[in-house]
Design an enzyme around this catalytic site. Structure first.
Site, PDB file in Angstrom:
ATOM      1  N   GLU A   1      10.913  19.015 -24.677  1.00 23.36           N
ATOM      2  CA  GLU A   1      10.173  19.211 -23.318  1.00 23.36           C
ATOM      3  C   GLU A   1      10.985  20.596 -22.693  1.00 23.36           C
ATOM      4  O   GLU A   1      10.367  21.281 -22.376  1.00 23.36           O
ATOM      5  CB  GLU A   1      10.352  18.161 -22.298  1.00 23.36           C
ATOM      6  CG  GLU A   1       9.642  16.547 -22.908  1.00 23.36           C
ATOM      7  CD  GLU A   1       8.272  16.696 -22.814  1.00 23.36           C
ATOM      8  OE1 GLU A   1       7.575  17.855 -22.405  1.00 23.36           O
ATOM      9  OE2 GLU A   1       7.744  15.706 -23.123  1.00 23.36           O
TER      10      GLU A   1
ATOM     11  N   HIS B   1       0.631  13.025 -28.953  1.00 22.78           N
ATOM     12  CA  HIS B   1       0.401  11.735 -28.642  1.00 22.78           C
ATOM     13  C   HIS B   1      -0.578  11.018 -29.874  1.00 22.78           C
ATOM     14  O   HIS B   1      -0.127   9.898 -30.129  1.00 22.78           O
ATOM     15  CB  HIS B   1      -0.693  12.072 -27.608  1.00 22.78           C
ATOM     16  CG  HIS B   1       0.104  11.959 -26.187  1.00 22.78           C
ATOM     17  ND1 HIS B   1      -0.593  12.510 -25.117  1.00 22.78           N
ATOM     18  CD2 HIS B   1       1.328  11.769 -25.891  1.00 22.78           C
ATOM     19  CE1 HIS B   1       0.248  12.437 -24.150  1.00 22.78           C
ATOM     20  NE2 HIS B   1       1.465  12.228 -24.360  1.00 22.78           N
TER      21      HIS B   1
ATOM     22  N   GLU C   1      -3.897  17.530 -11.603  1.00 28.93           N
ATOM     23  CA  GLU C   1      -4.235  17.806 -12.782  1.00 28.93           C
ATOM     24  C   GLU C   1      -5.809  18.295 -13.165  1.00 28.93           C
ATOM     25  O   GLU C   1      -6.600  17.662 -13.933  1.00 28.93           O
ATOM     26  CB  GLU C   1      -3.832  16.740 -14.050  1.00 28.93           C
ATOM     27  CG  GLU C   1      -3.902  17.234 -15.272  1.00 28.93           C
ATOM     28  CD  GLU C   1      -2.939  16.390 -16.308  1.00 28.93           C
ATOM     29  OE1 GLU C   1      -3.336  15.150 -16.039  1.00 28.93           O
ATOM     30  OE2 GLU C   1      -2.077  16.714 -16.730  1.00 28.93           O
TER      31      GLU C   1
ATOM     32  N   ASN D   1       0.846  20.171 -21.065  1.00 31.48           N
ATOM     33  CA  ASN D   1       0.539  19.514 -22.185  1.00 31.48           C
ATOM     34  C   ASN D   1       0.504  20.114 -23.478  1.00 31.48           C
ATOM     35  O   ASN D   1      -0.037  19.621 -24.544  1.00 31.48           O
ATOM     36  CB  ASN D   1      -1.041  18.699 -21.926  1.00 31.48           C
ATOM     37  CG  ASN D   1      -0.887  17.838 -20.949  1.00 31.48           C
ATOM     38  OD1 ASN D   1       0.169  17.009 -20.556  1.00 31.48           O
ATOM     39  ND2 ASN D   1      -2.122  17.823 -20.170  1.00 31.48           N
TER      40      ASN D   1
ATOM     41  N   HIS E   1       0.916  18.440 -26.547  1.00 28.48           N
ATOM     42  CA  HIS E   1       0.617  16.916 -26.659  1.00 28.48           C
ATOM     43  C   HIS E   1      -0.494  16.135 -27.137  1.00 28.48           C
ATOM     44  O   HIS E   1      -0.227  14.992 -27.361  1.00 28.48           O
ATOM     45  CB  HIS E   1       0.869  16.726 -25.040  1.00 28.48           C
ATOM     46  CG  HIS E   1       2.180  16.670 -24.271  1.00 28.48           C
ATOM     47  ND1 HIS E   1       3.078  17.744 -24.525  1.00 28.48           N
ATOM     48  CD2 HIS E   1       2.844  15.640 -23.897  1.00 28.48           C
ATOM     49  CE1 HIS E   1       4.336  17.315 -24.060  1.00 28.48           C
ATOM     50  NE2 HIS E   1       4.249  16.081 -23.551  1.00 28.48           N
TER      51      HIS E   1
ATOM     52  N   HIS F   1       8.696   9.988 -28.140  1.00 28.43           N
ATOM     53  CA  HIS F   1       7.642  11.214 -27.491  1.00 28.43           C
ATOM     54  C   HIS F   1       8.218  12.596 -27.682  1.00 28.43           C
ATOM     55  O   HIS F   1       7.442  13.198 -28.141  1.00 28.43           O
ATOM     56  CB  HIS F   1       7.767  10.757 -26.066  1.00 28.43           C
ATOM     57  CG  HIS F   1       7.008  11.813 -25.584  1.00 28.43           C
ATOM     58  ND1 HIS F   1       5.483  11.785 -25.594  1.00 28.43           N
ATOM     59  CD2 HIS F   1       7.132  12.746 -24.532  1.00 28.43           C
ATOM     60  CE1 HIS F   1       4.923  12.859 -24.962  1.00 28.43           C
ATOM     61  NE2 HIS F   1       6.078  13.300 -24.346  1.00 28.43           N
TER      62      HIS F   1
ATOM     63  N   LYS G   1       8.276  23.091 -13.586  1.00 31.54           N
ATOM     64  CA  LYS G   1       7.539  22.028 -13.419  1.00 31.54           C
ATOM     65  C   LYS G   1       7.015  22.102 -12.059  1.00 31.54           C
ATOM     66  O   LYS G   1       5.761  21.726 -11.622  1.00 31.54           O
ATOM     67  CB  LYS G   1       7.947  20.687 -14.132  1.00 31.54           C
ATOM     68  CG  LYS G   1       7.038  19.589 -13.834  1.00 31.54           C
ATOM     69  CD  LYS G   1       7.016  18.324 -14.744  1.00 31.54           C
ATOM     70  CE  LYS G   1       5.940  17.509 -14.312  1.00 31.54           C
ATOM     71  NZ  LYS G   1       6.026  16.093 -15.265  1.00 31.54           N
TER      72      LYS G   1
ATOM     73  N   LYS H   1       3.266  11.910 -11.099  1.00 27.68           N
ATOM     74  CA  LYS H   1       2.615  10.982 -12.074  1.00 27.68           C
ATOM     75  C   LYS H   1       3.427   9.589 -12.192  1.00 27.68           C
ATOM     76  O   LYS H   1       4.534   9.614 -12.930  1.00 27.68           O
ATOM     77  CB  LYS H   1       2.199  11.736 -13.363  1.00 27.68           C
ATOM     78  CG  LYS H   1       1.311  12.272 -13.251  1.00 27.68           C
ATOM     79  CD  LYS H   1       0.632  12.424 -14.770  1.00 27.68           C
ATOM     80  CE  LYS H   1       0.074  13.966 -15.182  1.00 27.68           C
ATOM     81  NZ  LYS H   1      -0.254  13.833 -16.497  1.00 27.68           N
TER      82      LYS H   1
ATOM     83  N   ARG I   1       0.858  -1.079  -0.007  1.00 29.99           N
ATOM     84  CA  ARG I   1      -0.134   0.146  -0.022  1.00 29.99           C
ATOM     85  C   ARG I   1       0.849   1.374   0.110  1.00 29.99           C
ATOM     86  O   ARG I   1       0.362   2.295   0.498  1.00 29.99           O
ATOM     87  CB  ARG I   1      -0.859   0.076   1.290  1.00 29.99           C
ATOM     88  CG  ARG I   1      -1.963  -1.016   1.220  1.00 29.99           C
ATOM     89  CD  ARG I   1      -2.980  -0.611   1.999  1.00 29.99           C
ATOM     90  NE  ARG I   1      -3.910  -1.841   2.040  1.00 29.99           N
ATOM     91  CZ  ARG I   1      -4.162  -3.032   2.844  1.00 29.99           C
ATOM     92  NH1 ARG I   1      -2.957  -2.952   3.737  1.00 29.99           N
ATOM     93  NH2 ARG I   1      -4.715  -4.040   2.816  1.00 29.99           N
TER      94      ARG I   1
ATOM     95  N   ARG J   1      -2.294  22.648 -14.427  1.00 33.96           N
ATOM     96  CA  ARG J   1      -1.378  21.810 -14.793  1.00 33.96           C
ATOM     97  C   ARG J   1      -1.473  21.326 -16.287  1.00 33.96           C
ATOM     98  O   ARG J   1      -0.291  20.739 -16.681  1.00 33.96           O
ATOM     99  CB  ARG J   1      -1.277  20.423 -13.923  1.00 33.96           C
ATOM    100  CG  ARG J   1      -0.069  19.330 -14.195  1.00 33.96           C
ATOM    101  CD  ARG J   1      -0.318  18.115 -13.250  1.00 33.96           C
ATOM    102  NE  ARG J   1       0.798  17.183 -13.278  1.00 33.96           N
ATOM    103  CZ  ARG J   1       1.247  16.425 -12.276  1.00 33.96           C
ATOM    104  NH1 ARG J   1       0.881  16.468 -11.259  1.00 33.96           N
ATOM    105  NH2 ARG J   1       2.239  15.696 -12.571  1.00 33.96           N
TER     106      ARG J   1
END
Ligand SMILES: NC(=O)c1ccc[n+]([C@@H]2O[C@H](COP(=O)([O-])OP(=O)(O)OC[C@H]3O[C@@H](n4cnc5c(N)ncnc54)[C@H](O)[C@@H]3O)[C@@H](O)[C@H]2O)c1
Ligand SMILES: [Zn+2]
Length: 366
Positions: free
Chosen positions: A185, A252, A237, A245, A248, A265, A227, A143, A121, A241
């Site tokens: 980035e 993507h 998010e 993106n 993106h 990427h 960041k 993330k 956990r 935030r």
């Protein structure tokens, strides 16, 4: 050494940035009040170069590390690898106070972070990012997760590390293409938040491409700071935030329709950011001159700025954009720039404008 603090109340942590940090890594961990047992998770590429040094650094500081090595590449971010790592964590008898060290790029960071978030956990974890992308992006913000067949990052958590240790020396062995992908980035932070950073990259790009350590230290620290600030305002998010993106949604979708593997990427989001800049010009009035600066900088960094898609791929591109998990209610919302250094999120953009930005309305080979 540069230190950036990420302020998230009880979950706050430091990002430390310096060359030679791995040698001191054990001592850095010793300050965190963690248990003695830990597992270093890495991939074969990174492991053969740096696992021994990390292991020794931890052992010298009194820890009992064990080593778990996964295959390199996106395929390691899978439920199957998670299962096999859980089993190894159990064999090594990691306990509640034990911790996980993520040694590698974004793949290892996301995987190891997810293991840490869920094993018993949740146990502590520390990031030692070794790609430029991981140092400026994926290791910061909490993330973590793995992929499903149905899509990338569909299983995961928000789970903050206790420390991020960016050893700039590790970037020396990073393949050129990976380094340039990370720059996509870096340039993004300039566009979304910091016009001065953007201008600095324009000026100092040759030094950056030579991986000049001083230059890298400053740039990595600034990106982490940005960041960290954005994440500090919006950990999970819900709103602000989303500016991270920029480029993106399209990026993507390009990754999806061109088949994972054709573009890294960073390369896909370079194309996405140039398209987003063009969309910004038509929707928000971003000056043409700024669109040109953006396009030129990506090009100079050795990144692609356009993609040719076969007619059959075009509807797939839009379908992929609609499937992106950042879409709510079936509507694609864009992050758009008013000027370099200032963006806004939540803009709806008609399909025709997207097609035009990607130059899709012209006939293409089938
Ligand atoms: N969690 C987040 O917020 C976040 C943000 C952006 C991206 N990501 C994820 O990050 C992943 C991509 O990360 P990445 O670009 O770092 O790729 P990666 O982890 O696959 O690393 C790229 C390649 O470089 C090798 N490598 C890593 N460090 C090296 C070094 N110092 N020397 C030599 N080789 C080295 C790796 O073995 C791999 O082959 C994706 O899965 C993406 O979803 C996550
Ligand atoms: Zn990205």
């Amino acid at each position: 050494m540069r230190i950036v603090h990420v302020s998230l109340g009880k979950r706050s942590y430091a990002i430390k940035i310096a060359p030679g940090l791995i040698d001191r890594f054990g001592r850095e961990c010793a300050r965190l009040n963690l248990g003695l047992r830990c597992a270093i998770i890495t991939d074969t590429n990174v492991g053969k170069r740096y696992a021994k040094a990390v292991f020794n650094s931890l052992a010298t500081a009194g820890f009992s590390p064990s080593l778990i090595i996964v295959q390199p590449g996106e395929a390691a971010k899978s439920v199957k690898t998670v299962q096999s790592c859980y089993d190894q964590l159990a064999v090594h008898r990691l306990e509640r106070k034990s911790f996980i060290v993520a040694l590698g790029g974004g793949v290892v960071g996301d995987l190891a972070g997810f293991l840490a978030a869920t094993y018993l956990r949740g146990i502590a974890f520390v990031q030692v990012p070794t790609t430029l992308l991981a140092q400026v992006d994926s290791s910061v913000g909490g993330k973590v997760g793995v992929n499903l067949k149905a899509g990338k990052n569909l299983v995961g958590a928000f789970y903050q590390p206790r420390l991020v240790a960016c050893d700039l020396d590790t970037l020396k062995t990073l393949p050129d293409r990976e380094f340039r992908a990370g720059l996509a980035e870096v340039i993004k932070y300039g566009i979304i938040y910091d016009a001065r950073l953007f201008a600095q990259i324009e000026r100092d790009l040759p030094k950056l491409l030579r991986r000049d350590p001083k230059m890298l230290a400053g740039v990595v620290a600034r990106c982490c700071e940005i960041k960290g600030k954005v994440v500090g305002r919006d950990e999970t998010e819900g709103g602000p935030r989303a500016i991270l993106n920029f480029g993106h949604s399209i990026g993507h979708a390009i990754e999806v329709v061109s088949g994972y593997g054709r573009f890294l990427h960073g390369e896909a989001i370079a194309i996405g950011q140039v398209a987003a800049a063009k969309i910004s010009a038509s929707v928000l009035g971003l000056p043409e001159r700024e669109v040109e600066r953006i396009t030129r900088l990506f090009r100079r960094a050795g990144l692609p700025v356009a993609v040719r898609l076969r007619a059959a791929q075009r509807p797939k591109l839009f379908a992929a954009m609609r499937l992106d998990k950042k879409v709510s209610g079936g509507e694609v919302k864009f992050v758009l720039a008013r000027k370099i250094g200032r963006v806004e999120f939540g803009h709806k953009v008609p399909a025709a404008v997207i097609e035009q930005a990607l130059n899709l309305e012209s006939p293409a080979p089938d």
